[in-house]
Scaffold this motif. Structure first.
Motif, PDB file in Angstrom:
ATOM      1  N   HIS A   1       1.116  -1.115  -0.118  1.00 30.67           N
ATOM      2  CA  HIS A   1      -0.401   0.458   0.159  1.00 30.67           C
ATOM      3  C   HIS A   1       1.343   1.422   0.080  1.00 30.67           C
ATOM      4  N   ALA A   2       0.091   1.926  -0.722  1.00 29.01           N
ATOM      5  CA  ALA A   2       1.372   3.550  -0.591  1.00 29.01           C
ATOM      6  C   ALA A   2       0.771   3.923   0.887  1.00 29.01           C
ATOM      7  N   PRO A   3       1.613   4.835   1.361  1.00 28.19           N
ATOM      8  CA  PRO A   3       1.564   5.775   2.638  1.00 28.19           C
ATOM      9  C   PRO A   3       0.822   6.934   2.484  1.00 28.19           C
ATOM     10  N   THR A   4      -0.082   6.646   3.614  1.00 27.25           N
ATOM     11  CA  THR A   4      -1.533   7.874   3.367  1.00 27.25           C
ATOM     12  C   THR A   4      -1.265   9.392   3.231  1.00 27.25           C
ATOM     13  N   VAL A   5      -1.337   9.889   2.436  1.00 22.82           N
ATOM     14  CA  VAL A   5      -0.610  11.840   2.713  1.00 22.82           C
ATOM     15  C   VAL A   5      -2.273  12.043   3.022  1.00 22.82           C
ATOM     16  N   LEU A   6      -2.222  13.081   3.329  1.00 23.22           N
ATOM     17  CA  LEU A   6      -3.379  13.713   3.472  1.00 23.22           C
ATOM     18  C   LEU A   6      -3.641  14.729   1.934  1.00 23.22           C
ATOM     19  N   THR A   7      -5.139  14.921   1.434  1.00 24.12           N
ATOM     20  CA  THR A   7      -4.941  15.477   0.509  1.00 24.12           C
ATOM     21  C   THR A   7      -6.679  16.472   0.766  1.00 24.12           C
ATOM     22  N   LYS A   8      -6.264  17.140   0.057  1.00 25.97           N
ATOM     23  CA  LYS A   8      -7.880  18.326   0.002  1.00 25.97           C
ATOM     24  C   LYS A   8      -9.102  17.260   0.037  1.00 25.97           C
ATOM     25  N   ARG A   9      -9.179  16.438  -0.536  1.00 26.41           N
ATOM     26  CA  ARG A   9     -10.672  15.591   0.440  1.00 26.41           C
ATOM     27  C   ARG A   9     -10.161  15.663   1.500  1.00 26.41           C
ATOM     28  N   SER A  10      -9.645  14.396   1.892  1.00 24.44           N
ATOM     29  CA  SER A  10      -9.143  14.010   3.562  1.00 24.44           C
ATOM     30  C   SER A  10      -9.299  14.537   4.734  1.00 24.44           C
ATOM     31  N   TRP A  11      -9.234  16.198   4.343  1.00 23.10           N
ATOM     32  CA  TRP A  11      -8.785  17.099   5.596  1.00 23.10           C
ATOM     33  C   TRP A  11     -10.157  17.115   6.145  1.00 23.10           C
ATOM     34  N   ASN A  12     -10.779  17.262   4.886  1.00 22.96           N
ATOM     35  CA  ASN A  12     -12.770  16.889   5.471  1.00 22.96           C
ATOM     36  C   ASN A  12     -12.799  16.088   6.337  1.00 22.96           C
ATOM     37  N   GLU A  13     -12.500  14.653   6.287  1.00 24.76           N
ATOM     38  CA  GLU A  13     -12.673  13.892   7.712  1.00 24.76           C
ATOM     39  C   GLU A  13     -12.311  13.440   7.540  1.00 24.76           C
ATOM     40  N   VAL A  14     -11.381  14.143   8.296  1.00 22.90           N
ATOM     41  CA  VAL A  14     -10.378  14.519  10.175  1.00 22.90           C
ATOM     42  C   VAL A  14     -11.505  15.109  10.705  1.00 22.90           C
ATOM     43  N   PRO A  15     -12.335  14.418  12.149  1.00 21.16           N
ATOM     44  CA  PRO A  15     -12.930  14.974  12.774  1.00 21.16           C
ATOM     45  C   PRO A  15     -12.466  16.015  13.305  1.00 21.16           C
ATOM     46  N   ARG A  16     -13.347  17.139  14.066  1.00 24.42           N
ATOM     47  CA  ARG A  16     -13.144  17.872  14.262  1.00 24.42           C
ATOM     48  C   ARG A  16     -12.167  17.681  15.751  1.00 24.42           C
TER      49      ARG A  16
ATOM     50  N   PHE B   1      -9.157  27.021  10.740  1.00 22.44           N
ATOM     51  CA  PHE B   1     -10.065  27.501  10.528  1.00 22.44           C
ATOM     52  C   PHE B   1     -10.673  27.390   9.484  1.00 22.44           C
ATOM     53  N   ILE B   2      -9.634  27.724   8.353  1.00 20.43           N
ATOM     54  CA  ILE B   2     -10.869  27.602   6.527  1.00 20.43           C
ATOM     55  C   ILE B   2     -10.339  26.422   6.796  1.00 20.43           C
ATOM     56  N   VAL B   3      -9.930  25.274   7.049  1.00 18.03           N
ATOM     57  CA  VAL B   3     -10.713  23.735   6.711  1.00 18.03           C
ATOM     58  C   VAL B   3     -12.277  23.244   7.403  1.00 18.03           C
ATOM     59  N   GLU B   4     -12.427  24.343   8.750  1.00 20.29           N
ATOM     60  CA  GLU B   4     -13.454  23.608   9.301  1.00 20.29           C
ATOM     61  C   GLU B   4     -14.571  24.723   8.604  1.00 20.29           C
ATOM     62  N   ALA B   5     -14.082  26.063   8.234  1.00 22.98           N
ATOM     63  CA  ALA B   5     -15.220  27.362   7.373  1.00 22.98           C
ATOM     64  C   ALA B   5     -15.240  26.455   5.735  1.00 22.98           C
ATOM     65  N   LYS B   6     -14.535  25.528   5.319  1.00 22.28           N
ATOM     66  CA  LYS B   6     -14.950  25.223   4.186  1.00 22.28           C
ATOM     67  C   LYS B   6     -15.887  24.278   4.137  1.00 22.28           C
ATOM     68  N   ARG B   7     -16.057  23.316   5.707  1.00 21.30           N
ATOM     69  CA  ARG B   7     -16.956  22.246   5.815  1.00 21.30           C
ATOM     70  C   ARG B   7     -17.838  22.506   6.158  1.00 21.30           C
ATOM     71  N   ASN B   8     -17.856  23.996   6.488  1.00 20.07           N
ATOM     72  CA  ASN B   8     -19.088  24.428   7.281  1.00 20.07           C
ATOM     73  C   ASN B   8     -19.485  23.701   8.577  1.00 20.07           C
TER      74      ASN B   8
END
Length: 160
Positions: free
Chosen positions: A2-17, A129-136
């Motif tokens: 498996h390739a190492p996990t890298v945080l992408t724009k989409r995966s940042w939204n999946e990180v819980p608060r 701030f931006i991650v939370e703002a972008k995901r409302n």
């Protein structure tokens, strides 16, 4: 394999608060310690800085350093510039982040190598701030708690 996990724009939204808050505070706290050690190794002992409220009782320090100042700095250093730049002026999130990072760093008033540590915190807080703002989500709450937790870690280290 498996390739190492890298945080992408989409995966940042999946990180819980809570992950953003604890992870952001950990990056700020341990990153700033690493930067201080690196600067010490490169240039020797840093110039002394006055520790805010060091002569006050611990409860006063907790209230101001852990509760009040992170809230005020979140409003002035993240909410205001990011909402103004991205919302009112309709510029990109990246431009808003740069504005927030610059303002937050300048607000601390350092003109020596301590700026590097503050800059790291400014980047982390703008990102939260931006991650939370972008995901409302709840950008002010998340950024405030991240900053408060990082400050609490620093305060606890100072009182060891």
């Amino acid at each position: 394999m498996h390739a190492p996990t890298v945080l992408t724009k989409r995966s940042w939204n999946e990180v819980p608060r809570w992950g953003l808050i604890i992870g952001g505070a950990a990056i700020m706290f341990f990153g700033q310690i690493a930067l201080i050690f690196a600067q010490y190794a490169l240039w020797g002992a840093p110039p002394p800085h006055k520790i805010p409220l060091a002569d006050k009782p611990i409860l006063v320090q907790l209230f101001f350093i852990v509760m009040l100042m992170p809230l005020l700095e979140t409003i002035a250093g993240q909410w205001l510039p990011i909402r103004l730049i991205n919302g009112v002026f309709s510029l990109s999130w990246r431009v808003a982040a740069v504005g927030s990072i610059a303002l937050f760093t300048l607000m601390h008033g350092y003109v020596d190598r301590a700026v590097v540590s503050i800059l790291l915190g400014a980047v982390v807080l703008a990102a939260v701030f931006i991650v939370e703002a972008k995901r409302n989500g709840r950008p002010v709450l998340s950024t405030w708690l991240t900053h408060a937790l990082a400050n609490a870690c620093v305060l606890s280290l100072q009182h060891m």
